[in-house]
Structure formats: structure tokens, C-alpha cells
Write an enzyme that holds these catalytic residues in place. Structure first.
Site, mmCIF file in Angstrom:
data_model
loop_
_atom_site.group_PDB
_atom_site.id
_atom_site.type_symbol
_atom_site.label_atom_id
_atom_site.label_comp_id
_atom_site.label_asym_id
_atom_site.label_seq_id
_atom_site.Cartn_x
_atom_site.Cartn_y
_atom_site.Cartn_z
ATOM 1 N N ASP A 94 0.856 -1.174 0.000
ATOM 2 C CA ASP A 94 0.000 0.000 0.000
ATOM 3 C C ASP A 94 0.900 1.234 0.000
ATOM 4 O OD1 ASP A 94 -2.008 1.823 0.273
ATOM 5 O OD2 ASP A 94 -2.617 1.204 2.278
ATOM 6 N N SER A 95 0.414 2.312 -0.608
ATOM 7 C CA SER A 95 1.279 3.473 -0.856
ATOM 8 C C SER A 95 1.420 4.414 0.318
ATOM 9 C CB SER A 95 0.716 4.268 -2.029
ATOM 10 O OG SER A 95 -0.561 4.801 -1.667
ATOM 11 N N GLN A 191 -10.884 6.690 -7.101
ATOM 12 C CA GLN A 191 -11.523 7.394 -5.998
ATOM 13 C C GLN A 191 -12.806 8.045 -6.502
ATOM 14 O OE1 GLN A 191 -10.954 7.176 -2.899
ATOM 15 N NE2 GLN A 191 -8.862 6.392 -2.713
ATOM 16 N N ASP A 268 -7.792 -7.141 0.469
ATOM 17 C CA ASP A 268 -6.982 -7.179 1.680
ATOM 18 C C ASP A 268 -7.801 -6.585 2.798
ATOM 19 O OD1 ASP A 268 -5.664 -4.395 2.852
ATOM 20 O OD2 ASP A 268 -6.420 -4.201 0.810
#
Length: 379
Positions: A94-95, A191, A268
Site C-alpha cells: 500500500d502506498s 476514488q 486485503d
């Protein structure tokens, strides 16, 4: 099966549900896939050998947390995250975008990126799209995520649109920073909150970037399940069918089942590990709260038919005792049970899609959960 290049192919479909596989140098990921969360380089309360034995093809690490400790440069000097954690299989990172929301009191944002004040020691760290990709490269992650801004719902449409447009600009910068890395992939993140037109705009513009995979972010952040599912139904038609689709941070077994039915390939969530550490077990008969006094003299295991020793071999009375005594073994056994059930569910869904029986499987599984939980309420 391994491949020198990153690839994805659909093997079967049943309605909108998809059975596929992602191939890459470190291994094959069977989809639909659940990725256990290894935030700081470990899946909490589990040995990674156990995680693999349960059927996990890939785990997740977190850029923000590993940046703080032990530090990405240190991990790189020690051979990368696979060597460091003794996990030679694929890793997705994840970023740090989720922490923009979850640690809002500790960060400042600009067009350039985010400045975090460490929750560990108060030190200041800058995370731009370029630095996020650099850190993920130092960790040697196989699938790397663009930096995005995730906002909690409900939210004002103007704020949702601002964050979505910023995330798109950051996706472009992340893609440039990622460049061409043989055998690896960078995924973009859709998004747009609960606004259908913003979700579609985000998906279409990301699809035009021709990335190797796409995630749907900013869900399971406060909205009801029906909003999440409606958002998927509105969004997924705008994403390429030949690329993997990843729903970030989701969720319960029912969330996953319903999302696979709508065309999601990867998941996840901290839920199975966090719930295990807090006395909650997921089973084919629904949720079992081991804190409840009704289990104090129950000699039955969680599920005598399971292949997992934690599920099959330990009495509910013993698990209840461990939970009430706050013994570390409680979290270890219940996390083991939960991850075993999640991977069993994924395997059963893959088989159902292959055999064209997914709708029947989903109905039967949901009914089984409800019967089990109704029986416990009536007891």
C-alpha cells in the site's frame, strides 16, 4: 507457475464473478485472492510459513509504517522485504494513502504530497507520489500502489471531487516514477467517494493510462455495505476486463462474497487478524465471539470438519479461557482460524466460478452463516 513478466488472464467467469490468475516472477496469484495484511513486515500473531500453508499466494506490506521503522533504505540493504521477512512469494505494498485519512491529525497535505509527523517518535517525513514509489522499490514490492488521497465517508461532494482529481494527478506522477520495471506492476486507485459520476470519471481516466491493474479505494470507510456494492456496480464497467481489479481494505466474508459477485479479483483487510486478537472467530457457521460466557464449558471445536488445527483441535471452552485470561495464544489460535477460513472461502469461490455454480454457492454460504448466527442468538 512463474513468469518473467507480470500478466493476468481470466480462466472462467460466472455472471460477473471472475476466476483468473496473476503471473509474475515470484509466483502465481490465484484470483479471487485474499491478501493477509502484513503492515510492518509481519502478519500479526502468525508465522509466515503458516500463512503460506493456509493458501496465501501474496501478502500486503505498508509503505508508511515500513518507512518509519525499520526504514526502507535499511530493508533494501538487508536484501529487500522478501528476504527480510522470509517470504519469497509476491508482496503488494500500500502506498501510504490510507494513512492520509487515518492519521489526519498528524499530517499536512499539498499538491506536492504529504508531510507526516511520526506516531512513533514525532519525527517528520515527507511522502510524495515519487517518494512513495521509491520506498516501494526499495522494499522490492512486486505490486506497487500509486499514492492517493482517501477520505472518510460521508463527505461533501466538493471535497470528494477535489481528492479524486488530486489522486488522478498523483497517479500520473506515480506512473512516471515507476517507469518500466520488468516483472512488476503499479496499480492505479479509483476514488470518487459515493458519487457515481466521479467514480466513473476516475476509472475512465485511470484506464486511459494503461496501467497493469486497478484498485477501487475509498470504500469501507464509513458507508453502509449497500453503498459500497452500488459503487462497485457503477464503477467496474469503466475498468478494463483484461486487468486485475482490487478492492482495498475489504472486508468481512460477506463483503468479499458480494464483491466477487460484482467482479472484484483481489482483497486485503485487517479484519481476520484484528478480530482474532480480540476474541472473534469467523467460521462457516458465521461469527463466534469467544468472549461470551456461553462458551465456558463448551467442549466442541469451532469446526470439526476444518483442516486447520486451530479450528479443529481446540475446544471452545479452552479458547474462551485463553481470551478471558488475555493469553497471547488466544490471538494466535483465533488469527490462525480466521485466516484459514478466509482462504477456504476464496478457494471455494474459485471452484464455484470454475464450475458455473457461483450463485448457488453464494446463496448456500449466506444461508449457512445466518442459520449459525440465528442458532447462537436463540441459545
Amino acid at each position: 507457475m512463474t513468469s518473467p513478466e507480470f500478466g493476468f488472464r481470466l480462466l472462467a467467469t460466472d455472471g460477473k464473478a471472475r476466476r483468473g490468475e496473476i503471473t509474475m516472477p515470484r509466483g502465481t496469484i490465484r484470483t479471487p485472492a485474499f491478501m493477509p495484511v502484513g503492515t510492518a513486515g509481519t502478519v500479526k500473531a502468525m508465522y509466515l510459513d503458516q500463512v503460506r500453508e493456509l493458501g496465501s499466494d501474496i501478502i500486503l506490506g505498508n509503505t508508511y509504517h515500513l518507512m518509519l521503522r525499520p526504514g526502507a533504505e535499511r530493508v533494501a540493504r538487508l536484501g529487500g522485504l522478501h528476504e527480510f521477512a522470509r517470504w519469497p512469494h509476491p508482496i503488494l505494498t500500500d502506498s501510504g494513502g490510507f494513512q492520509i485519512m487515518s492519521l489526519a491529525s498528524l499530517r499536512k497535505m499539498s499538491e506536492k504530497g504529504v508531510t507526516f509527523r511520526s506516531h512513533v517518535d514525532g519525527s517528520v517525513h515527507e511522502l510524495s507520489p515519487e517518494r512513495s514509489i521509491e520506498i516501494q522499490g526499495l522494499l522490492d514490492a512486486d505490486i506497487q500502489m500509486q499514492l492517493d488521497e482517501c477520505i472518510r465517508l460521508p463527505a461533501d461532494r466538493t471535497e470528494i471531487e477535489r481528492a479524486m482529481e488530486l489522486s488522478l494527478r498523483w497517479a500520473e506522477r506515480s506512473a512516471v516514477a515507476f517507469g518500466t520495471q520488468p516483472g512488476k506492476a503499479m496499480f492505479g486507485i479509483v476514488q470518487g467517494g459515493d458519487q457515481p459520476d466521479l467514480r466513473i470519471r476516475s476509472a475512465e481516466r485511470l484506464a486511459a493510462m494503461n496501467l497493469k491493474g486497478y484498485a477501487v479505494g475509498g470504500l469501507a470507510v464509513g458507508e453502509p455495505q449497500e453503498v459500497m456494492l452500488a459503487t462497485l456496480e457503477e464503477t467496474l464497467p469503466s475498468l478494463p476486463t483484461e486487468k486485475p481489479r482490487y478492492l482495498m481494505g475489504v472486508g468481512t466474508p460477506d463483503d468479499i462474497l458480494q464483491s466477487v459477485a460484482r467482479g472484484i479479483d483481489m482483497f486485503d483487510c485487517v479484519m481476520p487478524t484484528r478480530a482474532g486478537r480480540h476474541g472473534l472467530a469467523f467460521t462457516r457457521d458465521g461469527r463466534v465471539n469467544l468472549k461470551n460466557a456461553r462458551h465456558a464449558e463448551d467442549p466442541r471445536p469451532l469446526d470439526e470438519t476444518s483442516d486447520c488445527p486451530a479450528t479443529r483441535d481446540y475446544a471452545r471452552a479452552y479458547l474462551h479461557h485463553l481470551v478471558r485470561a488475555d493469553e497471547p495464544l488466544a490471538g494466535m489460535l483465533l488469527t490462525w482460524n480466521n485466516l484459514a477460513y478466509y482462504q477456504q472461502l476464496m478457494a471455494e469461490m474459485r471452484h464455484a466460478i470454475e464450475t458455473g455454480t457461483f450463485a448457488d454457492f453464494a446463496a448456500t454460504t449466506t444461508a449457512h452463516w445466518k442459520r449459525g448466527e440465528d442458532a447462537r442468538k436463540a441459545a
